[in-house]
Scaffold this motif. Structure first.
Motif, mmCIF file in Angstrom:
data_model
loop_
_atom_site.group_PDB
_atom_site.id
_atom_site.type_symbol
_atom_site.label_atom_id
_atom_site.label_comp_id
_atom_site.label_asym_id
_atom_site.label_seq_id
_atom_site.Cartn_x
_atom_site.Cartn_y
_atom_site.Cartn_z
ATOM 1 N N UNK A 61 31.264 44.176 39.046
ATOM 2 C CA UNK A 61 30.836 42.891 38.489
ATOM 3 C C UNK A 61 32.019 42.154 37.858
ATOM 4 N N UNK A 62 32.886 42.889 37.159
ATOM 5 C CA UNK A 62 34.068 42.253 36.561
ATOM 6 C C UNK A 62 34.962 41.666 37.644
ATOM 7 N N UNK A 64 34.055 40.676 40.603
ATOM 8 C CA UNK A 64 33.368 39.501 41.157
ATOM 9 C C UNK A 64 33.507 38.293 40.235
ATOM 10 N N UNK A 65 33.575 38.527 38.933
ATOM 11 C CA UNK A 65 33.723 37.449 37.954
ATOM 12 C C UNK A 65 35.177 37.040 37.734
ATOM 13 N N UNK A 66 36.109 37.718 38.411
ATOM 14 C CA UNK A 66 37.525 37.396 38.266
ATOM 15 C C UNK A 66 38.163 37.991 37.021
ATOM 16 N N UNK A 67 37.533 38.994 36.429
ATOM 17 C CA UNK A 67 38.076 39.657 35.243
ATOM 18 C C UNK A 67 38.862 40.901 35.649
ATOM 19 N N UNK A 68 39.702 41.363 34.738
ATOM 20 C CA UNK A 68 40.439 42.605 34.963
ATOM 21 C C UNK A 68 39.470 43.782 34.990
ATOM 22 N N UNK A 69 39.670 44.711 35.921
ATOM 23 C CA UNK A 69 38.856 45.927 35.953
ATOM 24 C C UNK A 69 39.370 46.893 34.892
ATOM 25 N N UNK A 70 38.654 47.972 34.679
ATOM 26 C CA UNK A 70 39.047 48.948 33.659
ATOM 27 C C UNK A 70 40.428 49.535 33.946
ATOM 28 N N UNK A 71 40.725 49.831 35.199
ATOM 29 C CA UNK A 71 42.045 50.381 35.526
ATOM 30 C C UNK A 71 43.139 49.327 35.366
ATOM 31 N N UNK A 72 42.827 48.067 35.640
ATOM 32 C CA UNK A 72 43.803 46.997 35.447
ATOM 33 C C UNK A 72 44.099 46.762 33.964
ATOM 34 N N UNK A 110 35.729 36.953 28.437
ATOM 35 C CA UNK A 110 36.615 36.112 29.243
ATOM 36 C C UNK A 110 37.850 35.756 28.417
ATOM 37 N N UNK A 111 37.648 35.461 27.129
ATOM 38 C CA UNK A 111 38.773 35.109 26.258
ATOM 39 C C UNK A 111 39.753 36.270 26.127
ATOM 40 N N UNK A 112 39.257 37.489 25.967
ATOM 41 C CA UNK A 112 40.120 38.671 25.864
ATOM 42 C C UNK A 112 40.891 38.854 27.166
ATOM 43 N N UNK A 113 40.215 38.688 28.283
ATOM 44 C CA UNK A 113 40.844 38.824 29.586
ATOM 45 C C UNK A 113 41.991 37.819 29.739
#
Length: 176
Positions: A61-62, A64-72, A110-113
């Protein structure tokens, strides 16, 4: 090792299967873990497999939303030279925030990302956040801090060219 709760057998296979999940109008293909008892053919999902599957769905889901994944997020934190605790001091989010982000237990905002991505690209922003958190500023980690300034040089044949003061003059010279 997981035992079958029905027949108590330890003869259990751990398998993965791709499951399609609908999310915001898109279909996400996510690898899901499950187990099968070879003795009684019972199919089940262990507690750890549930946690792993939840993390995989959250990461899909992250992405798909354009957010960093946990490994990233983990890679970004290591690239910035931070521990999980110091990353929480620098970026905020609470004492255990980065531990939870990296285990895909929770999703970052999103702000943290955006803040993490900006710090990866702009050392001056990262250094200011380090300073605000009371941590030592690190100037040796970024390319832009290592750039050597060269003297401004002029072209060897520069005297052949006239400097033009305005676009109108340039047009006049070209079409005269």
């Amino acid at each position: 090792m997981t035992n079958c709760k029905l027949c108590k057998s330890g003869n259990v296979r751990h398998l993965n299967d791709i499951e399609d999940i609908s999310y915001k109008g898109n279909i996400l293909a996510v690898s899901m873990e499950y187990s099968v008892c070879d003795d009684c053919q019972r199919e089940f999902v262990s507690k750890q497999q549930i946690l792993n599957n939840d993390a995989r769905v959250r990461d899909a889901k992250k992405k798909a939303d354009g957010l960093l994944t946990s490994s990233e997020i983990h890679e970004a934190r290591i690239t910035l030279g931070l521990t999980q605790e110091s990353a929480s001091l620098v970026f905020g989010g609470g004492k255990n925030a980065f531990s939870k982000y990296e285990r895909a237990e929770v999703s970052q905002s999103v702000a943290m990302d955006k803040l993490i991505r900006i710090c990866l690209k702009h050392s001056n922003v990262f250094n200011e956040l380090l300073d605000n958190a009371g941590l030592p500023v690190r100037k040796d980690r970024f390319y832009e801090d290592s750039v050597i300034q060269y003297k401004k040089l002029t072209a060897a044949n520069q005297e052949r060219f006239k400097s033009v003061k305005s676009i109108q003059l340039m047009k006049d010279e070209c079409y005269a």
